[in-house]
Structures are given as structure tokens and as C-alpha cells.
Design a protein around this motif. Structure first.
Motif, PDB file in Angstrom:
ATOM      1  N   ARG A 137      -5.909   0.115  -1.447  1.00 19.93           N
ATOM      2  CA  ARG A 137      -4.871  -0.334  -0.516  1.00 19.93           C
ATOM      3  C   ARG A 137      -4.180   0.841   0.170  1.00 19.93           C
ATOM      4  N   GLU A 138      -3.745   0.595   1.396  1.00 16.40           N
ATOM      5  CA  GLU A 138      -3.196   1.631   2.284  1.00 16.40           C
ATOM      6  C   GLU A 138      -2.100   2.463   1.624  1.00 16.40           C
ATOM      7  N   LYS A 139      -1.180   1.808   0.907  1.00 21.64           N
ATOM      8  CA  LYS A 139      -0.031   2.552   0.363  1.00 21.64           C
ATOM      9  C   LYS A 139      -0.406   3.487  -0.790  1.00 21.64           C
ATOM     10  N   LYS A 141      -3.556   5.159  -0.774  1.00 20.73           N
ATOM     11  CA  LYS A 141      -4.613   6.075  -0.315  1.00 20.73           C
ATOM     12  C   LYS A 141      -4.201   7.540  -0.337  1.00 20.73           C
ATOM     13  N   ASN A 168     -11.936   7.379   3.747  1.00 20.43           N
ATOM     14  CA  ASN A 168     -10.994   6.258   3.897  1.00 20.43           C
ATOM     15  C   ASN A 168     -10.860   5.427   2.622  1.00 20.43           C
ATOM     16  N   LYS A 170     -12.994   3.530   1.048  1.00 23.82           N
ATOM     17  CA  LYS A 170     -13.458   2.192   1.409  1.00 23.82           C
ATOM     18  C   LYS A 170     -14.943   2.085   1.098  1.00 23.82           C
TER      19      LYS A 170
END
Length: 197
Positions: A137-139, A141, A168, A170
Motif C-alpha cells: 500500500r502507498e503509505k 512504500k 513500485n 508491485k
């Protein structure tokens, strides 16, 4: 939650297993004391089951449920069992190189750091499907943890059935794995024979 707290290197010695399959670089300096007693057919089958359970970090009841599910699927039960185990979310995180070990991958999933197709998933046993996009999740990374992990696993190869984007954090599940793409040293036929007794 039940956990297996056996010392890892000790367990690897008893199962004749190389710790690198668990993502551990250490080698045990102790030698396994070999008895002269020959293992029975049942002993060999039981050891293969214990090896699979230990590698994937699955306890007896869920492992039995996976076997029952695998035997209802088309194809060979043993291969299906390994494919199911390989498609667990914690294993996919480990295979993508976002965790050093499967235990660490399990913790990452438990702590809600992972999303599948944009939805947060905190169930390590969640089974991914072909086409799923798995990402941190973005927060999380930018966390130092992931920078350290990426440095530690830099040389580890990602299996063909997955595509990893380490920059990324991902990954994509291209297809479900085939038996020849699963590099665990487990004789799945022995497990099938054990459960079919």
C-alpha cells in the motif's frame, strides 16, 4: 493464533531441508547424527508432509483442508496441492521479493500493508488468481523496512508466473504456477499416498 516456534535450522536439519528454500542464508554447522535405522514408507511420507507444512508455514488442519480442496479439483491431487500452497498471498509476497522469508511476508500481510487489486487484504492464506495485482500500500512504500528487504533479496529470481516491479513494490500474477515452476523439494505423491491410506 497457533504458531510453530521450533528453531528453524534445527527443523531444517531434521527434515533434510536446505534453509535457502525458506529464504534464510544461514547454514547449520552441526551435523545431523544419522541413525542406522532405515525409514519406513510411512516415515518417508510423513516427512514429505512435514516438509511442505514447514516450508509454507501451514498447520495441520488448514493443510488437510488444502489437500481436500486439491483432490476435488481436476488433475493430480499432489500438483494441485502445491499450486494452492504456492498461490497463498504470503507466499506470493515472498516470491515477489517484498519479504526475506515467508514468516516476514505473513507479518506484512497481517499488518495490512498489502492490497490485492486495490483492496486491502490482511489474510495470509488468501488465494490469488491469474491477473491479480498485488502491491504494498502507498503509505508503506517509503518505509525503511522495504528498502532493507529489497537490498537483502536483490539476487533472488522471481518465478515466471509472476511479474515483479521492485521499484513500485508491485507485482502481477501472470498465470497460476505449473509444477515444474515450483522449486520446493517436496515429493507431493508421498503426501497423496499418506492421506489416501
Amino acid at each position: 493464533m497457533a504458531r510453530d516456534n521450533t528453531p528453524i535450522l534445527k527443523r531444517c536439519r531434521s527434515l533434510d531441508l536446505d534453509p535457502t528454500y525458506l529464504g534464510i542464508d544461514k547454514k547449520s554447522t552441526r551435523q545431523k547424527i544419522r541413525g542406522t535405522k532405515k525409514k519406513s514408507e510411512y516415515g518417508i511420507q510423513l516427512q514429505e508432509k512435514q516438509k511442505a507444512k514447514f516450508i509454507y508455514g501451514v498447520l495441520e488442519k488448514p493443510f488437510r483442508n488444502y489437500f481436500d480442496k486439491a483432490s476435488r479439483m481436476k488433475g493430480q491431487s499432489g500438483e494441485n496441492l502445491l499450486i494452492i500452497l504456492e498461490s497463498r498471498l504470503d507466499n506470493v509476497i515472498f516470491r515477489l521479493g517484498f519479504a526475506r522469508t515467508r514468516k516476514e511476508a505473513r507479518q506484512i500481510v497481517d499488518h495490512k500493508h498489502v492490497s490485492v487489486n486495490g483492496k486491502t487484504v490482511n489474510i495470509p492464506s488468501y488465494l490469488v488468481k491469474a491477473g491479480d495485482v498485488v502491491e504494498i500500500r502507498e503509505k508503506y512504500k517509503s518505509a525503511q523496512r522495504y528498502k532493507d528487504v529489497l537490498n537483502a533479496v536483490a539476487g533472488r529470481a522471481v518465478p515466471e508466473w509472476l511479474t515483479a516491479d521492485a521499484e513500485n513494490l508491485k507485482g502481477t500474477v501472470n498465470a497460476m504456477p505449473k509444477r515444474e515452476q515450483i522449486d520446493v523439494p517436496v515429493n507431493e505423491m508421498a503426501i497423496v499416498e499418506l492421506y489416501n491410506k
